[in-house]
Design a protein around this motif. Structure first.
Motif, short mmCIF file in Angstrom:
data_model
loop_
_atom_site.label_atom_id
_atom_site.label_comp_id
_atom_site.label_asym_id
_atom_site.label_seq_id
_atom_site.Cartn_x
_atom_site.Cartn_y
_atom_site.Cartn_z
N LEU A 164 0.82 -1.21 0.00
CA LEU A 164 0.00 0.00 0.00
C LEU A 164 0.85 1.26 0.00
O LEU A 164 0.46 2.29 -0.55
N THR A 165 2.02 1.19 0.62
CA THR A 165 2.88 2.38 0.75
C THR A 165 4.13 2.31 -0.12
O THR A 165 4.90 3.27 -0.14
N ARG A 166 4.36 1.17 -0.81
CA ARG A 166 5.58 0.95 -1.59
C ARG A 166 6.82 1.12 -0.70
O ARG A 166 7.83 1.68 -1.11
N ALA A 167 6.71 0.67 0.55
CA ALA A 167 7.78 0.86 1.54
C ALA A 167 8.65 -0.39 1.62
O ALA A 167 8.14 -1.51 1.65
N HIS A 168 9.96 -0.18 1.69
CA HIS A 168 10.89 -1.31 1.67
C HIS A 168 11.03 -1.98 3.03
O HIS A 168 11.18 -3.21 3.10
N MET A 169 11.01 -1.23 4.11
CA MET A 169 11.22 -1.85 5.43
C MET A 169 10.10 -2.82 5.79
O MET A 169 10.37 -3.96 6.20
N PRO A 170 8.81 -2.44 5.67
CA PRO A 170 7.76 -3.44 5.91
C PRO A 170 7.85 -4.61 4.94
O PRO A 170 7.54 -5.75 5.31
N PHE A 171 8.29 -4.35 3.70
CA PHE A 171 8.43 -5.43 2.74
C PHE A 171 9.48 -6.44 3.20
O PHE A 171 9.28 -7.65 3.10
N LEU A 172 10.61 -5.95 3.71
CA LEU A 172 11.65 -6.86 4.19
C LEU A 172 11.14 -7.67 5.38
O LEU A 172 11.45 -8.87 5.50
N VAL A 173 10.37 -7.03 6.27
CA VAL A 173 9.79 -7.77 7.40
C VAL A 173 8.84 -8.84 6.86
O VAL A 173 8.83 -9.98 7.35
N GLY A 174 8.06 -8.50 5.84
CA GLY A 174 7.15 -9.48 5.26
C GLY A 174 7.89 -10.64 4.60
O GLY A 174 7.46 -11.79 4.71
N VAL A 175 9.00 -10.35 3.94
CA VAL A 175 9.78 -11.42 3.30
C VAL A 175 10.36 -12.36 4.36
O VAL A 175 10.28 -13.59 4.23
N VAL A 176 10.94 -11.79 5.41
CA VAL A 176 11.55 -12.62 6.46
C VAL A 176 10.50 -13.49 7.14
O VAL A 176 10.68 -14.71 7.30
#
Length: 410
Positions: A164-176
């Motif tokens: 929703l925000t195109r944010a990298h930090m939440p994305f990395l948390v989601g990947v991990v």
């Protein structure tokens, strides 16, 4: 007479990597000396760019991310500690309030164009705080904290925030958290070597398909998915090559079937949507999955004192398959300008060859000769890697042939 003309507005400069800026200035000097452009034009072009080296490695950025990570982990730890002095409703309300504060605060900072590291730290806190909320809610409902589905819910929440925000930090948390759930949930039902191999291979297929789907959409996310795909493919063949790793066979469970089905569905979507050479990536990952599963199910025994023809064949095919995968990843890394894939392939090949030498070939080739053979393999593989890289670069850009041939011995 008053001069009413206004000064020309200053052009915004773009950040580039230090080596890119050095290359640009070197080329500008050559163009100026050859009369292609004038000195004033060269100065104006050079003034449009600045080095982003210090921004990348700034102490402030590192401290902000570390601080956000520690605070987020601390919140989850507080939930795990049970906070017995508070009622379940009060605990949940406190954790949820903190999460909402981080979530709203991070997006408010982003809307005000605050410092990117500060925005990233706030978003990291929000992504980690979402996990604290989920675990606290589960604790209030008497759900065991070690249940894999809680990790899965955390991953879903982090991914929703990221996309929703195109944010990298939440994305990395989601990947991990997503990768963690990918293995925890199926292994909850059946623990055997072949299941791990299938999960690694299917994970590589899914990540490769997602990388292709993200190309041209969210390139930063595509880079991460491609890295995950390469790592899982290398790990799948590594585990499959371990002698007798799948001696217990393959136990199909509901979640294992779901994992394979999701990977297949993502590949079909990538093929239908993209219709380009990029679909070779998930198709190659499928080949790795099939090869790794076959090697894992090929039982040759674990007696290292009696290495027979089957052991030699299993080891030889494993080495050939791993070398082919490593070369493919090097080629992909060159085409995609993805250096992480290239380094992963080379390091993985060194570790794999070393492991195979001591685990399989050591009973036959012992002592100093083992190191001589191993060194010869590394020298030959290194030569082939370097030759393939040069030819691939030349094929991609023939005009760079002369440039590529300079300084390659450094």
């Amino acid at each position: 007479m008053t001069d009413t003309s206004s000064p020309a507005p200053a052009l915004a400069t773009r950040p580039v990597a230090p080596h890119q800026l050095a290359w640009l200035r070197h080329e500008l000097a050559d163009w100026t000396s050859e009369g292609i452009i004038g000195e004033e034009q060269a100065a104006r072009i050079s003034a449009r760019y600045h080095s982003e080296h210090h921004a990348r490695v700034s102490v402030g950025r590192v401290l902000l991310y570390l601080g956000g990570g520690f605070v987020g982990v601390g919140l989850i730890w507080l939930v795990a500690a049970n906070l017995d002095e508070l009622s379940p409703l009060t605990r949940f309300a406190a954790v949820a309030a903190l999460w909402l504060a981080f979530l709203v605060g991070g997006e408010a900072l982003a809307a005000r164009h605050a410092s990117p590291p500060l925005v990233g730290a706030a978003r990291l806190l929000a992504a980690l705080g979402a996990g604290a909320v989920i675990f606290q809610a589960a604790q209030s409902l008497q759900v065991p904290a070690y249940e894999p589905r809680l990790i899965g819910l955390w991953a879903v929440g982090a991914f929703i925030h990221a996309y929703l925000t195109r944010a990298h930090m939440p994305f990395l948390v989601g990947v991990v958290t997503g990768v963690t759930w990918w293995f925890m949930q199926p292994l909850w039902d059946a623990q055997d070597g072949t299941t791990v191999v299938v999960l690694l291979g299917a994970g590589g297929v899914l990540a490769a398909a997602l990388a292709v789907l993200h190309d041209g959409w969210i390139d930063g996310f595509a880079w991460t998915w491609r890295t995950v795909a390469g790592g899982m493919a290398l790990a799948a063949l590594f585990v499959a090559a371990i002698p007798d790793a799948g001696s217990d066979g393959l136990t199909w469970s509901t979640w294992l079937v779901v994992a394979v089905a999701v990977a297949a569905a993502a590949t079909v979507v990538a093929v239908v949507v993209r219709r380009s050479a990029g679909i070779l990536e998930p198709l190659g990952a499928i080949a790795v999955l099939l090869t790794a599963t076959s090697l894992s199910l090929w039982s040759t025994g674990t007696d290292t004192t009696a290495v027979d023809g089957a052991d030699w064949a299993h080891a030889a095919i494993s080495v050939v398959a791993y070398v082919l995968l490593a070369v493919a990843l090097v080629a992909l890394g060159t085409v995609r300008d993805h250096q992480a894939l290239t380094w992963m392939a080379m390091v993985g090949l060194v570790v794999f060859t070393t492991f195979q030498s001591f685990a399989v070939f050591a009973p036959i080739v012992t002592g100093a000769w083992l190191f001589v053979v191993l060194g010869t393999v590394f020298l030959g593989t290194g030569f082939l890697f370097d030759r393939a890289r040069r030819e691939l670069v030349q094929a991609l850009d023939p005009a760079d042939t002369a440039t590529t041939s300079k300084g390659t011995d450094r």
